[in-house]
Scaffold this active site. Sequence first.
Site, PDB file in Angstrom:
ATOM      1  N   ASP A  67      -1.781 -22.654  28.839  1.00  0.00           N
ATOM      2  CA  ASP A  67      -3.089 -23.297  28.867  1.00  0.00           C
ATOM      3  C   ASP A  67      -2.922 -24.719  28.329  1.00  0.00           C
ATOM      4  O   ASP A  67      -2.540 -24.904  27.167  1.00  0.00           O
ATOM      5  CB  ASP A  67      -4.056 -22.479  27.995  1.00  0.00           C
ATOM      6  CG  ASP A  67      -5.434 -23.114  27.939  1.00  0.00           C
ATOM      7  OD1 ASP A  67      -5.929 -23.498  29.002  1.00  0.00           O
ATOM      8  OD2 ASP A  67      -5.992 -23.237  26.841  1.00  0.00           O
ATOM      9  N   THR A 100      -7.802 -27.869  32.363  1.00  0.00           N
ATOM     10  CA  THR A 100      -7.298 -28.720  31.269  1.00  0.00           C
ATOM     11  C   THR A 100      -5.948 -29.331  31.625  1.00  0.00           C
ATOM     12  O   THR A 100      -5.668 -30.470  31.273  1.00  0.00           O
ATOM     13  CB  THR A 100      -7.150 -27.885  29.980  1.00  0.00           C
ATOM     14  OG1 THR A 100      -6.432 -26.708  30.289  1.00  0.00           O
ATOM     15  CG2 THR A 100      -8.485 -27.511  29.421  1.00  0.00           C
ATOM     16  N   THR A 101      -5.101 -28.562  32.325  1.00  0.00           N
ATOM     17  CA  THR A 101      -3.792 -29.098  32.716  1.00  0.00           C
ATOM     18  C   THR A 101      -3.972 -30.114  33.836  1.00  0.00           C
ATOM     19  O   THR A 101      -3.398 -31.202  33.798  1.00  0.00           O
ATOM     20  CB  THR A 101      -2.863 -27.955  33.183  1.00  0.00           C
ATOM     21  OG1 THR A 101      -2.915 -26.919  32.214  1.00  0.00           O
ATOM     22  CG2 THR A 101      -1.445 -28.434  33.322  1.00  0.00           C
ATOM     23  N   ASP A 393     -11.178 -18.755  29.728  1.00  0.00           N
ATOM     24  CA  ASP A 393     -11.263 -19.769  30.786  1.00  0.00           C
ATOM     25  C   ASP A 393     -12.088 -19.241  31.962  1.00  0.00           C
ATOM     26  O   ASP A 393     -12.976 -19.917  32.466  1.00  0.00           O
ATOM     27  CB  ASP A 393      -9.863 -20.151  31.289  1.00  0.00           C
ATOM     28  CG  ASP A 393      -9.164 -21.095  30.313  1.00  0.00           C
ATOM     29  OD1 ASP A 393      -9.731 -21.320  29.236  1.00  0.00           O
ATOM     30  OD2 ASP A 393      -8.064 -21.587  30.617  1.00  0.00           O
TER      31      ASP A 393
END
Length: 536
Positions: A67, A100-101, A393
Amino acid sequence: MDASLSMAPVNIFRQGADEEKAETARLSSFIGAIAIGDLVKSTLGPKGMDKILLGGGKEGLVTVTNDGATILKAIGVDNPAAKVLVDMSKTQDDEVGDGTTSVTVLAAELLREAELLISKKIHPQTIISGWRKATQVARDALREAAVDHSNDPARFQEDLLNIARTTLSSKLLTHHKAHFSQLAVDAVMRLKGSGNLEAIHVIKKLGGSLTDSYLDEGFLLDKKIGVNQPKRLENANILIANTGMDTDKIKIFGSRVRVDSTAKVAEIELAEKEKMKEKVDRILKHGINCFINRQLIYNYPEQLFAQAGVMAIEHADFAGVERLALVTGGEITSTFDHPELVKLGHCKLIEEVMIGEDLLIHFSGVDMGEACTIVLRGATQQILDEAERSLHDALCVLSQTVKEPRTVYGGGCSEMLMAKVVTDLANRTPGKESVAMESFAKALRMLPTIIADNAGYDSADLVAQLRAAHQENKTTYGLNMSDGTVGNMTELGITESFQVKRQVLLSASEAAEMILRVDNIIKAAPRKRVPDHHPC
């Protein structure tokens, strides 16, 4: 004389402060941001790899995760531009929960392109101006490509399942994504559109395997019921409190009591006991049959509750108490003088249940019918932690989608769609801005490239095929990562939330713009450590 004076370097900063100017500052910003992008790049996509994070404490806590936000939160960065990217991925995590990545990688790729343009002597403001226009058309294209099935419950349910599957396919739970996506959708659908994720409680219990995880329709509290008290209650009236129930000692701090015989000590103890008994009586006047306290309940009050046939649960940690109050519709109380003003919590049944080796307290038929508990099982603590992050998530994205029901296609499809529109705009734009737009499109195309690279496929070939498909107006085409081919995302059911994609695009371009504007980095002088001559 004057001329030589003006040539002398003037230092206006305090000693020890540091300044980096123009090219050096920009270069250190680019290098820092690109390094952060490269760090999380390999975790992107369904075939992304995991990172092991080793804590610096005595225990040396081990975290295994892919994550982006968790990785970036855990590493301490010193580079100011890298800090901007870390903050951005944190915001992405708080806002929409996923992507997020992607957001970090996109910002890093934009800056990589900007570095090339600046080396060709294109001014940063020109690049920013081109990027702004590119972001606008990309955003419009994304909005047009989005589909909304909120009027058709069956198709919307299918959309939610697809989104959950897509989100989970890049996480640890990918092999059990059918099980977990159903579980996440069921949990979010119970919220009936309120999007209040507080009502979904996740409990992690070691043992079993990930497939043994399940959704419980009630609320579970990981605590014990007091001695000799009823272990099962129907139609419970619950008083949730945060009060001291441990008065076995005199509470006047620093006081000394002199007595001339042991009998007097016994009298003081008796007075203490009476005081406690009076407090318990006041609590019982609320007409309750279950008392839950955030603090400890000592033996004597516990015995009094048992005699009154009231179930007393002690030390329910603060998060547990807050959530219980929310779920049962009660309020947390600290004083008990006015029973008529206190709002009690209600539920149909309280009983003990076994999960693995442990006994937990199960509340079913709670006032807030939306509440539920997800029980996660797994072989090691690291697996459980990562499963919880993955599920968090998915839940965040789903609750966002329930509020903003538009969806777009995943698998690099949306990125290629936006890149095509931006390239078309660049071809129509005269002047240097078009070069900046072209670089923006290139950065967008890097996302599917990295996804394919991480899976070990030939990314150049796949992305070229995908680009050609989009040129032929096959706008639903993306990468099929299970076969390493280009496929139709509608058939494969690879759907993502419009909200997440839009946030990725906007956050990444804003952060990259901000870093690109920098032409000076000024570091404050470090604080000097003065030896302490006056220890307390």
